[in-house]
Each structure stands twice: as C-alpha cells, then as structure tokens.
Motif scaffolding. Structure first.
Motif, PDB file in Angstrom:
ATOM      1  N   GLU A  87       7.469   2.706   9.634  1.00  0.00           N
ATOM      2  CA  GLU A  87       7.408   1.699  10.893  1.00  0.00           C
ATOM      3  C   GLU A  87       5.566   0.616  10.376  1.00  0.00           C
ATOM      4  O   GLU A  87       5.217   0.222  11.165  1.00  0.00           O
ATOM      5  CB  GLU A  87       7.246   1.895  11.272  1.00  0.00           C
ATOM      6  CG  GLU A  87       8.716   1.918  12.084  1.00  0.00           C
ATOM      7  CD  GLU A  87       9.057   2.883  13.238  1.00  0.00           C
ATOM      8  OE1 GLU A  87       8.696   2.545  14.293  1.00  0.00           O
ATOM      9  OE2 GLU A  87       9.788   3.063  14.031  1.00  0.00           O
ATOM     10  N   PHE A  88       5.413   1.069   9.204  1.00  0.00           N
ATOM     11  CA  PHE A  88       4.604   0.304   8.813  1.00  0.00           C
ATOM     12  C   PHE A  88       3.578  -0.775   9.796  1.00  0.00           C
ATOM     13  O   PHE A  88       2.807  -1.084  10.107  1.00  0.00           O
ATOM     14  CB  PHE A  88       3.602   0.162   7.259  1.00  0.00           C
ATOM     15  CG  PHE A  88       2.024  -0.130   7.194  1.00  0.00           C
ATOM     16  CD1 PHE A  88       0.495   0.642   7.400  1.00  0.00           C
ATOM     17  CD2 PHE A  88       1.789  -1.642   6.630  1.00  0.00           C
ATOM     18  CE1 PHE A  88      -0.152   0.181   6.794  1.00  0.00           C
ATOM     19  CE2 PHE A  88       0.474  -1.684   6.427  1.00  0.00           C
ATOM     20  CZ  PHE A  88      -0.088  -0.975   6.581  1.00  0.00           C
TER      21      PHE A  88
ATOM     22  N   ALA B  99      10.176  15.130   4.969  1.00  0.00           N
ATOM     23  CA  ALA B  99       9.134  14.781   5.479  1.00  0.00           C
ATOM     24  C   ALA B  99       9.448  12.621   4.986  1.00  0.00           C
ATOM     25  O   ALA B  99      10.491  12.572   4.299  1.00  0.00           O
ATOM     26  CB  ALA B  99       8.365  15.246   4.054  1.00  0.00           C
ATOM     27  N   PRO B 100       9.025  12.298   5.693  1.00  0.00           N
ATOM     28  CA  PRO B 100       9.442  10.801   6.021  1.00  0.00           C
ATOM     29  C   PRO B 100       9.108  10.464   4.575  1.00  0.00           C
ATOM     30  O   PRO B 100       7.925  10.437   4.053  1.00  0.00           O
ATOM     31  CB  PRO B 100       8.162   9.903   6.903  1.00  0.00           C
ATOM     32  CG  PRO B 100       7.260  11.326   7.196  1.00  0.00           C
ATOM     33  CD  PRO B 100       8.122  12.655   7.073  1.00  0.00           C
ATOM     34  N   ARG B 101       9.223   8.883   4.052  1.00  0.00           N
ATOM     35  CA  ARG B 101       9.301   8.459   3.273  1.00  0.00           C
ATOM     36  C   ARG B 101       7.896   7.985   2.863  1.00  0.00           C
ATOM     37  O   ARG B 101       7.516   6.843   3.952  1.00  0.00           O
ATOM     38  CB  ARG B 101      10.167   7.631   2.430  1.00  0.00           C
ATOM     39  CG  ARG B 101      11.184   8.437   2.098  1.00  0.00           C
ATOM     40  CD  ARG B 101      12.588   8.095   1.074  1.00  0.00           C
ATOM     41  NE  ARG B 101      11.271   7.172   0.258  1.00  0.00           N
ATOM     42  CZ  ARG B 101      11.849   5.928  -0.425  1.00  0.00           C
ATOM     43  NH1 ARG B 101      12.716   5.147  -0.152  1.00  0.00           N
ATOM     44  NH2 ARG B 101      11.179   5.238  -1.146  1.00  0.00           N
TER      45      ARG B 101
ATOM     46  N   LYS C 144      -0.208  -2.127  -5.131  1.00  0.00           N
ATOM     47  CA  LYS C 144      -0.647  -0.383  -5.073  1.00  0.00           C
ATOM     48  C   LYS C 144       0.360   0.099  -3.077  1.00  0.00           C
ATOM     49  O   LYS C 144       0.076   0.288  -2.952  1.00  0.00           O
ATOM     50  CB  LYS C 144      -1.846   0.280  -5.186  1.00  0.00           C
ATOM     51  CG  LYS C 144      -2.077   1.568  -5.390  1.00  0.00           C
ATOM     52  CD  LYS C 144      -1.192   2.458  -6.768  1.00  0.00           C
ATOM     53  CE  LYS C 144      -1.151   3.683  -6.419  1.00  0.00           C
ATOM     54  NZ  LYS C 144      -2.061   3.893  -6.825  1.00  0.00           N
ATOM     55  N   ARG C 145      -0.581  -0.870  -2.317  1.00  0.00           N
ATOM     56  CA  ARG C 145      -1.191  -1.124  -0.972  1.00  0.00           C
ATOM     57  C   ARG C 145       0.992  -0.413  -0.868  1.00  0.00           C
ATOM     58  O   ARG C 145       1.233   0.576   0.580  1.00  0.00           O
ATOM     59  CB  ARG C 145      -1.638  -1.768   0.011  1.00  0.00           C
ATOM     60  CG  ARG C 145      -1.353  -1.593   1.340  1.00  0.00           C
ATOM     61  CD  ARG C 145      -1.752  -2.765   2.401  1.00  0.00           C
ATOM     62  NE  ARG C 145      -1.551  -3.826   2.123  1.00  0.00           N
ATOM     63  CZ  ARG C 145      -2.300  -4.517   2.258  1.00  0.00           C
ATOM     64  NH1 ARG C 145      -3.228  -5.299   3.037  1.00  0.00           N
ATOM     65  NH2 ARG C 145      -1.367  -6.249   2.299  1.00  0.00           N
ATOM     66  N   ARG C 146       1.499  -1.880  -0.708  1.00  0.00           N
ATOM     67  CA  ARG C 146       3.318  -1.720  -1.076  1.00  0.00           C
ATOM     68  C   ARG C 146       3.888  -0.520  -1.488  1.00  0.00           C
ATOM     69  O   ARG C 146       4.609   0.069  -0.325  1.00  0.00           O
ATOM     70  CB  ARG C 146       3.496  -3.405  -1.837  1.00  0.00           C
ATOM     71  CG  ARG C 146       4.775  -3.074  -1.312  1.00  0.00           C
ATOM     72  CD  ARG C 146       5.385  -4.547  -2.354  1.00  0.00           C
ATOM     73  NE  ARG C 146       5.458  -4.033  -3.827  1.00  0.00           N
ATOM     74  CZ  ARG C 146       4.688  -4.326  -4.645  1.00  0.00           C
ATOM     75  NH1 ARG C 146       4.975  -5.426  -4.805  1.00  0.00           N
ATOM     76  NH2 ARG C 146       4.730  -4.261  -5.967  1.00  0.00           N
ATOM     77  N   ASP C 147       3.089   0.210  -2.774  1.00  0.00           N
ATOM     78  CA  ASP C 147       3.997   0.992  -2.761  1.00  0.00           C
ATOM     79  C   ASP C 147       3.933   2.173  -2.065  1.00  0.00           C
ATOM     80  O   ASP C 147       4.647   2.434  -2.320  1.00  0.00           O
ATOM     81  CB  ASP C 147       4.167   1.196  -5.142  1.00  0.00           C
ATOM     82  CG  ASP C 147       4.933   0.014  -5.632  1.00  0.00           C
ATOM     83  OD1 ASP C 147       5.520  -0.715  -5.024  1.00  0.00           O
ATOM     84  OD2 ASP C 147       3.866   0.529  -6.734  1.00  0.00           O
ATOM     85  N   VAL C 148       2.724   2.561  -1.763  1.00  0.00           N
ATOM     86  CA  VAL C 148       3.137   3.805  -0.753  1.00  0.00           C
ATOM     87  C   VAL C 148       3.083   3.292   0.116  1.00  0.00           C
ATOM     88  O   VAL C 148       3.705   4.086   0.875  1.00  0.00           O
ATOM     89  CB  VAL C 148       1.103   3.420  -0.815  1.00  0.00           C
ATOM     90  CG1 VAL C 148       0.697   4.865  -0.441  1.00  0.00           C
ATOM     91  CG2 VAL C 148       0.553   3.949  -2.286  1.00  0.00           C
ATOM     92  N   VAL C 149       2.993   2.448   1.042  1.00  0.00           N
ATOM     93  CA  VAL C 149       3.506   2.207   1.869  1.00  0.00           C
ATOM     94  C   VAL C 149       5.360   2.164   2.144  1.00  0.00           C
ATOM     95  O   VAL C 149       5.959   2.953   2.809  1.00  0.00           O
ATOM     96  CB  VAL C 149       3.554   0.283   2.671  1.00  0.00           C
ATOM     97  CG1 VAL C 149       4.367   0.573   3.866  1.00  0.00           C
ATOM     98  CG2 VAL C 149       1.851   0.376   3.093  1.00  0.00           C
ATOM     99  N   ALA C 150       5.921   1.722   0.693  1.00  0.00           N
ATOM    100  CA  ALA C 150       7.638   1.926   0.404  1.00  0.00           C
ATOM    101  C   ALA C 150       8.184   3.059   0.622  1.00  0.00           C
ATOM    102  O   ALA C 150       9.086   3.371   0.179  1.00  0.00           O
ATOM    103  CB  ALA C 150       8.227   0.870  -0.209  1.00  0.00           C
ATOM    104  N   GLY C 151       6.688   4.070   0.410  1.00  0.00           N
ATOM    105  CA  GLY C 151       7.365   5.170  -0.308  1.00  0.00           C
ATOM    106  C   GLY C 151       7.513   5.592  -1.570  1.00  0.00           C
ATOM    107  O   GLY C 151       8.128   6.367  -2.681  1.00  0.00           O
ATOM    108  N   ALA C 152       7.387   3.921  -3.137  1.00  0.00           N
ATOM    109  CA  ALA C 152       8.157   4.460  -3.956  1.00  0.00           C
ATOM    110  C   ALA C 152       6.463   5.087  -4.873  1.00  0.00           C
ATOM    111  O   ALA C 152       7.086   5.590  -6.281  1.00  0.00           O
ATOM    112  CB  ALA C 152       8.013   3.087  -4.995  1.00  0.00           C
TER     113      ALA C 152
END
Length: 352
Positions: A140-141, A134-136, A85-93
């Motif tokens: 640059e996390f 708006a950024p996705r 879930k963290r990966r998906d939020v960071v990537a904007g998915a």
C-alpha cells in the motif's frame, strides 16, 4: 526552485513590512495606476520605449522556460533508472541488498537506552509474529501517500482504496523536442478485478509565451488544458457511478417494471475524466474545478513523484508544513476584519 518561487521568497525577506503612508487611501489608489497619457509628450514616448524593452524581456524569459523544459526532459531520463528501481522494490520484484538497506537510523538505534531497545524489539516481534508470511515489497505504498497528502486525500473515497492498493507506480513524461509543451502523468496498475487497463494517463498541455492581449502578466509556463483517458471498467465495478433502481408503472396496462439508472458519484478516478473549458467562457465553479485540477497535476509532477518515499514516511509533509509557517511569518500579511479576526468566506466542499 523555479523563478516564481525565487520571486516569492525574495518578496518575503529583507524585513518586508507594510508600507505606511499619511496620504488618503483614494490618493494612493490613483498613484498606483499612472495615466501615461497625462505625461509630457517627450516623456510618454520614452515610457513606451521602456515598455517595448519590457516586452523583449518577457519574450526572452519565455525562451528561458522553454530551455528549462528541455533540461527537465533531459534529466528525467537520468532519474528514470532510480525510479525504476524504486518501483521494483515497492512491488517486491527486487530485494535490496544489506548494503542498500543501510541508513543512518540504524546507527542511531545503537545509541538508544537499553530499555528503549527492548521495547522496540518487543514491538517489532508483535508486528511480525512467528510463522506469519512476510509481505512483498512495501504494501500500500502509493495508497498511503494518497491518504497522507491532504490535497489527494480530499479526492479519495472509501470505494477507491481497494483499487489503489493495486497501484504500482506513478511516472511523468515530458513532451519531445519540437512538440507543444506538455507533460503526461502515468499511473501503472497490476492486474485487478476493477478494470482492464494496465496504465491510466493524464496529459497536461502548457503554454510558455506572453499573452498577446496581456504580455506583461507572463510569469512562466502555465497549464492551459488537460486530457484524461477512458477507463475500461469491468461490469459492475465502475466506482465513478452508483446504481439506483426505480419502479415505473405503465399508464395503460398498469404493469410495473424496475429500471436501473447510473448517477455520478465522487471518486478519485474522476481525475481521468476532467471537465473541459467552455469556448463561451467559464463560470466560477468551473474555473475553480479546472484550477484545482491543474494544481493537483503540478503537485504530482513536482512533489509526489520525485519524493514519493518521503511522503510515504511523512517527512515531506513536515517540510511542507515548515514552508507554510515560514510563509505566515515572512510572507504577505493576512486580511483581518475590524475585530482582528480572520474573515470567513464560507464553507466549501473541495470534492464538489
């Protein structure tokens, strides 16, 4: 906290003050290492029996760490949905819900003075001008984490940064039951113009058993080797080398030609091409390089991956700093020279 940390913490507490003695230094040195052969025969036999018991204890401790490794593997599976879930939020998915975005800092803002609220609103408006796209996700996390953490920033070069903007996730996998103990770091990248790999891996092999020649030095699992992976660079995009052009003159005909040579250069991506220990032994520089590599792998596994958002915000860095201060206050005393100054062992380049 692992058992090593417990031992270190115990060592630094309870008023741990330097032992003072009126005995000469040479006498103390002799006392530290007891010559068992000088003991009476009956006592010597009992000491040997105690050492055999100590060896049994070390073997049980090795089994303990093997089970700890199995527990880590088990709980890694429980953590994984959270990390996904963290990966998906960071990537904007995935866009988190309003409820998922609630945090205590939002309630703290209600208590701010009115002028501070206006200032914060103005800064937020300037940061998000009208009409701006708006950024996705969180841009640059992982690159931000690399730049914040000193150990990683030392490896980072300017030419690495554009590539690490494409880094989407870092995960750790533990070896399966029955396999030799190891863990694998996986770096996932979105499609980019630098290489065709979607994932880069680094495997760290471990040993969790007392050494046959020095069994009493055992303090838990240790990394003994590591393996990287081949990066399939697109033409002219390999940042681990630099190209230089040289002119060569033919001795007979006198014609001149230009040749291009590749020379290695510093880059984070050398991390995936580690040096290997030589069977004939290691020199000081190689030993330092391998030790540093092992420390970085352990740091990714134990700190960065589980607490990534706290390194992104800098909160984990504050925690690390507080541990360092505690070590200085409660840990071992530092060696000082005759004038009370810290000894300078000379400059070194951690990137070398």
């Amino acid at each position: 906290m692992d058992r090593k940390d417990e031992k270190s913490e115990a060592k630094g507490k309870g008023g741990n003050k330097p032992f003072q003695s009126d005995k000469p230094e040479g006498f103390l040195q002799v006392e530290r290492t007891l010559n068992v052969h000088l003991l009476p025969k009956t006592v010597k036999r009992r000491v040997y029996a105690l050492k055999r018991l100590q060896l049994q204890s070390a073997n049980i401790e090795a089994k303990f760490y093997e089970e700890v490794h199995e527990l880590e593997r088990k709980y890694a599976g429980l953590y994984q949905p959270i990390f996904d879930k963290r990966r998906d939020v960071v990537a904007g998915a995935v866009e988190p819900t309003d409820e998922e975005c609630e945090w205590q800092s939002d309630r703290e803002e209600e208590d701010l003075a009115e002028d501070l609220q206006k200032k914060a609103a103005l800064e937020e408006k300037q940061a998000d001008p009208a009409g701006a796209e708006a950024p996705r996700g969180v841009p640059e996390f992982w690159l931000t984490i690399f730049k914040r953490v000193d150990m990683l920033a030392e490896m980072l070069q300017d030419h690495d940064e554009p590539i690490l903007k494409h880094l989407q996730d870092i995960t750790v996998k533990f070896s399966e039951p029955g396999q030799p103990m190891s863990f694998t770091l996986e770096f996932f990248f979105e499609p980019n113009s630098y290489f065709s790999n979607t994932v880069l891996t680094k495997v760290y092999k471990m040993k969790s058993e007392p050494d046959a020649e020095d069994p009493f030095s055992f303090e838990g699992p240790e990394i003994i080797d590591c393996e990287g992976c081949k990066i399939d660079w697109h033409k002219g995009k390999d940042v681990t080398v630099r190209l230089i052009k040289k002119k060569q003159k033919h001795k007979g005909r006198g014609t001149v030609r230009t040749v291009t040579k590749e020379l290695p250069q510093d880059s984070f991506f050398n991390f995936f091409n580690p040096v290997k220990a030589s069977p004939e032994g290691m020199d000081v520089d190689l030993d330092f390089t391998l030790t540093t590599d092992f420390e970085i792998g352990h740091f990714f596994r134990e700190r960065v991956i589980p607490r990534a958002v706290l390194y992104f915000t800098g909160e984990a860095l504050e925690d690390d700093d507080s541990y360092d201060e505690e070590d200085l206050e409660e840990g071992e005393e530092e060696d000082l020279d005759d004038e009370g100054e810290e000894e300078d062992e000379g400059d070194f380049d951690p990137k070398a």
